[in-house]
Design an enzyme around this catalytic site. Structure first.
Site, short mmCIF file in Angstrom:
data_model
loop_
_atom_site.label_atom_id
_atom_site.label_comp_id
_atom_site.label_asym_id
_atom_site.label_seq_id
_atom_site.Cartn_x
_atom_site.Cartn_y
_atom_site.Cartn_z
N SER A 1 2.63 1.98 27.18
CA SER A 1 2.76 1.90 25.72
C SER A 1 3.57 3.05 25.16
O SER A 1 3.59 4.16 25.73
CB SER A 1 1.35 1.94 25.12
OG SER A 1 1.42 2.24 23.75
N TYR B 1 -6.28 6.26 24.35
CA TYR B 1 -5.50 5.10 24.81
C TYR B 1 -4.18 5.57 25.43
O TYR B 1 -3.79 5.12 26.51
CB TYR B 1 -5.27 4.18 23.61
CG TYR B 1 -4.37 3.01 23.86
CD1 TYR B 1 -4.82 1.88 24.54
CD2 TYR B 1 -3.06 3.01 23.39
CE1 TYR B 1 -3.99 0.79 24.75
CE2 TYR B 1 -2.22 1.92 23.59
CZ TYR B 1 -2.69 0.82 24.27
OH TYR B 1 -1.87 -0.25 24.47
N ASN C 1 5.15 -1.80 19.88
CA ASN C 1 4.54 -2.78 18.96
C ASN C 1 5.11 -4.21 19.07
O ASN C 1 6.08 -4.57 18.40
CB ASN C 1 4.63 -2.28 17.51
CG ASN C 1 3.46 -2.80 16.70
OD1 ASN C 1 3.08 -3.96 16.84
ND2 ASN C 1 2.90 -1.96 15.85
P1 NAD Z 1 -4.54 -8.27 24.36
O1 NAD Z 1 -5.72 -7.50 23.90
O2 NAD Z 1 -4.19 -9.52 23.64
O3 NAD Z 1 -4.65 -8.60 25.91
C1 NAD Z 1 -5.34 -7.78 26.82
C2 NAD Z 1 -6.28 -8.66 27.60
O4 NAD Z 1 -7.01 -7.84 28.53
C3 NAD Z 1 -7.33 -9.36 26.71
O5 NAD Z 1 -7.26 -10.76 26.85
C4 NAD Z 1 -8.65 -8.84 27.22
O6 NAD Z 1 -9.70 -9.79 27.24
C5 NAD Z 1 -8.29 -8.40 28.64
N1 NAD Z 1 -9.30 -7.47 29.13
C6 NAD Z 1 -9.84 -6.41 28.47
N2 NAD Z 1 -10.80 -5.85 29.23
C7 NAD Z 1 -10.87 -6.57 30.37
C8 NAD Z 1 -11.69 -6.49 31.53
N3 NAD Z 1 -12.61 -5.53 31.66
N4 NAD Z 1 -11.49 -7.38 32.51
C9 NAD Z 1 -10.57 -8.37 32.39
N5 NAD Z 1 -9.77 -8.49 31.33
C10 NAD Z 1 -9.92 -7.61 30.32
O7 NAD Z 1 -3.31 -7.24 24.32
P2 NAD Z 1 -1.75 -7.50 24.54
O8 NAD Z 1 -1.08 -7.17 23.26
O9 NAD Z 1 -1.51 -8.81 25.18
O10 NAD Z 1 -1.42 -6.32 25.56
C11 NAD Z 1 -1.13 -6.55 26.94
C12 NAD Z 1 -0.82 -5.21 27.59
O11 NAD Z 1 0.28 -4.57 26.92
C13 NAD Z 1 -1.98 -4.20 27.54
O12 NAD Z 1 -1.96 -3.41 28.70
C14 NAD Z 1 -1.63 -3.34 26.35
O13 NAD Z 1 -2.23 -2.07 26.41
C15 NAD Z 1 -0.12 -3.28 26.49
N6 NAD Z 1 0.56 -2.96 25.22
C16 NAD Z 1 0.62 -3.88 24.22
C17 NAD Z 1 1.28 -3.54 23.04
C18 NAD Z 1 1.41 -4.51 21.90
O14 NAD Z 1 2.04 -4.15 20.89
N7 NAD Z 1 0.86 -5.72 21.98
C19 NAD Z 1 1.85 -2.28 22.87
C20 NAD Z 1 1.73 -1.37 23.91
C21 NAD Z 1 1.11 -1.72 25.10
N1 GDD Z 2 -3.27 -2.64 12.02
C1 GDD Z 2 -2.98 -2.38 10.73
N2 GDD Z 2 -3.63 -3.09 9.76
N3 GDD Z 2 -2.09 -1.40 10.42
C2 GDD Z 2 -1.82 -1.17 9.12
C3 GDD Z 2 -2.43 -1.87 8.09
C4 GDD Z 2 -3.37 -2.88 8.42
O1 GDD Z 2 -3.96 -3.55 7.56
N4 GDD Z 2 -1.97 -1.41 6.90
C5 GDD Z 2 -1.10 -0.44 7.21
N5 GDD Z 2 -1.01 -0.28 8.54
C6 GDD Z 2 -0.20 0.74 9.23
C7 GDD Z 2 -1.04 1.65 10.12
O2 GDD Z 2 -1.72 2.61 9.32
C8 GDD Z 2 0.04 2.26 11.01
O3 GDD Z 2 0.57 3.40 10.39
C9 GDD Z 2 1.10 1.15 11.08
O4 GDD Z 2 0.75 0.17 10.09
C10 GDD Z 2 1.17 0.47 12.42
O5 GDD Z 2 -0.14 0.13 12.81
P1 GDD Z 2 -0.47 -0.75 14.11
O6 GDD Z 2 0.47 -1.88 14.19
O7 GDD Z 2 -1.93 -1.07 14.04
O8 GDD Z 2 -0.30 0.27 15.32
P2 GDD Z 2 0.84 1.27 15.86
O9 GDD Z 2 2.22 0.76 15.67
O10 GDD Z 2 0.58 2.62 15.30
O11 GDD Z 2 0.47 1.24 17.40
C11 GDD Z 2 0.46 -0.03 18.05
O12 GDD Z 2 1.56 -0.11 18.89
C12 GDD Z 2 1.50 0.74 20.02
C13 GDD Z 2 2.80 0.58 20.78
O13 GDD Z 2 3.90 0.84 19.99
C14 GDD Z 2 -0.88 -0.19 18.74
O14 GDD Z 2 -1.06 -1.54 19.10
C15 GDD Z 2 -0.97 0.63 19.96
O15 GDD Z 2 -2.14 0.25 20.68
C16 GDD Z 2 0.27 0.36 20.80
O16 GDD Z 2 0.22 1.11 21.98
#
Ligand code: NAD
Ligand code: GDD
Length: 326
Positions: free
Chosen positions: A116, A147, A176
């Site tokens: 991430s 995280y 994101n």
């Molecule tokens: P998501 O939460 O939709 O998918 C993650 C899945 O992992 C879920 O379905 C959850 O049930 C499963 N999981 C959690 N704990 C588990 C366990 N103990 N055993 C088996 N399965 C388990 O998230 P996503 O957005 O699809 O993310 C996928 C990957 O990408 C993750 O590693 C996440 O950290 C990484 N990632 C995602 C984003 C994003 O913006 N979506 C950003 C940075 C990193």
């Molecule tokens: N989720 C969320 N919900 N964010 C909000 C909201 C709301 O209602 N209103 C404002 N925000 C603002 C948050 O305060 C933050 O500053 C920004 O939107 C982005 O929030 P998120 O999308 O929740 O997370 P992120 O971009 O800081 O981090 C995400 O992306 C990472 C990778 O780039 C997370 O999903 C991380 O787990 C991920 O690793």
């Protein structure tokens, strides 16, 4: 014989989309997750519902698999990852350490780990007009939250397994990712889905304002899920073993994000700024290396991606609302 691949986290947002892409490409796909996908059927050939923190389950899931895409994680947006540090570090360390070791013991040839942008140091992300983050900016390390620390350690684990044991590891750093079939309520949703839900709900109820955390001037870049899974696949095929950004490089504030969604919804909306978890002040991806290595860049614009996402979330909101009424 079809090539066999395991997708962990196949019940989640990106994992579910990745399974579909791998099926289209002709793979035999095994999905594993603690739950099935929330909003659609999985197209996996087999789906193991299991807890991947547990060693024996990881051994079972990886047996007979030539490649592993490791996406399982305890994960969410700012509302979630800033309030569950111990749980996230414990759960994700167990999942990642066990899955990689089990893949090695079972003789998997390739392993892709999903890291991430949260691994990047907080001290480089204090300004909304942030300099895009290059892969080498990760050190000296000061990741965001438990995280981010776990993600960085698991990246190192992948590099050491490749050096010491010869398993071909690949490391994707996502910025994101958003799109249809992603979590849009319940506390784990990220900003694009949260804003779409809030605008859709306001429209449904005829309200004229939504709440946004902070002053809304914080910035991010947002990448559409179809681009993300294409890049994951290309990275797995490549010979590049070091971490690589996968994201968009268009910086946008959360206030601007609301404006885009409001235009797409054809519904004018005011913003009420409230206290809430904000994470870093600004974050953007430097995609120079992504292009150098994969000769690839994201194709779907933010507007197009949000158009598809908003349409899906508006539909979900309507269905949920009509269930409450009936
Ligand atoms: P998501 O939460 O939709 O998918 C993650 C899945 O992992 C879920 O379905 C959850 O049930 C499963 N999981 C959690 N704990 C588990 C366990 N103990 N055993 C088996 N399965 C388990 O998230 P996503 O957005 O699809 O993310 C996928 C990957 O990408 C993750 O590693 C996440 O950290 C990484 N990632 C995602 C984003 C994003 O913006 N979506 C950003 C940075 C990193
Ligand atoms: N989720 C969320 N919900 N964010 C909000 C909201 C709301 O209602 N209103 C404002 N925000 C603002 C948050 O305060 C933050 O500053 C920004 O939107 C982005 O929030 P998120 O999308 O929740 O997370 P992120 O971009 O800081 O981090 C995400 O992306 C990472 C990778 O780039 C997370 O999903 C991380 O787990 C991920 O690793």
């Amino acid at each position: 014989m079809k090539k066999t691949v395991l997708v962990t986290g196949a019940g989640g947002f990106i994992g579910n989309h990745l399974v579909s892409l791998l099926k289209d490409k002709g793979y035999y796909v095994r999905g594993a997750d603690i739950k099935k996908p929330d909003y659609s059927e999985s197209r996996a050939d087999e789906f193991l519902v299991m807890d991947l923190r547990v060693w024996d389950n990881c051994l079972l899931a990886t047996s007979g698999m030539e490649q592993v895409y490791a996406l399982a994680a305890d994960m969410g947006g700012m509302g979630y990852i800033t309030t569950h540090h111990a749980e996230i570090l414990y759960n994700n360390a167990l999942i990642n350490f066990h899955t990689l070791e089990a893949a090695r013991q079972n003789g998997a040839a390739r392993y892709l780990y999903t890291s991430s942008a949260c691994i990047y140091p907080e001290y480089l992300q204090t300004d909304a007009n942030v300099k895009p983050l290059k892969e080498e900016d990760a050190y000296p390390a000061m990741p965001q939250d438990a995280y981010g620390w776990e993600k960085l350690v698991s990246e190192r684990l992948c590099e050491h397994y490749r050096e010491d044991y010869g398993i071909e590891t690949r490391i994707a750093r996502f910025h994101n990712i958003f799109g249809p079939l992603g979590t849009w309520d319940g506390g784990r949703e990220k900003a694009p889905a949260a804003i779409c839900r809030k605008v859709a709900l306001a429209k449904l109820h005829g309200e004229r304002s939504i709440q946004v955390w902070g002053d809304g001037e914080q910035t991010r870049s947002f990448c559409y899920v179809d681009d993300c899974v294409e890049a994951i696949y290309a990275l797995m095929q490549s010979d590049y073993p070091h971490p690589l950004n996968i994201g968009q490089d268009r910086l946008i504030s959360i206030n601007e994000l609301v404006s885009v969604v409001s235009r797409l919804a054809e519904y004018e909306i005011e913003i009420e700024h409230i206290d809430g978890p904000q994470g870093v002040r600004g974050r953007n991806s430097d995609n120079t290396r992504l292009y150098e290595i994969l000769r690839w860049q994201p194709r779907i614009t933010l507007e197009e991606g949000l158009k598809r996402t908003y349409a899906w979330i508006e539909q979900e909101v309507r269905v949920q609302y009509s269930r409450v009424l009936s």
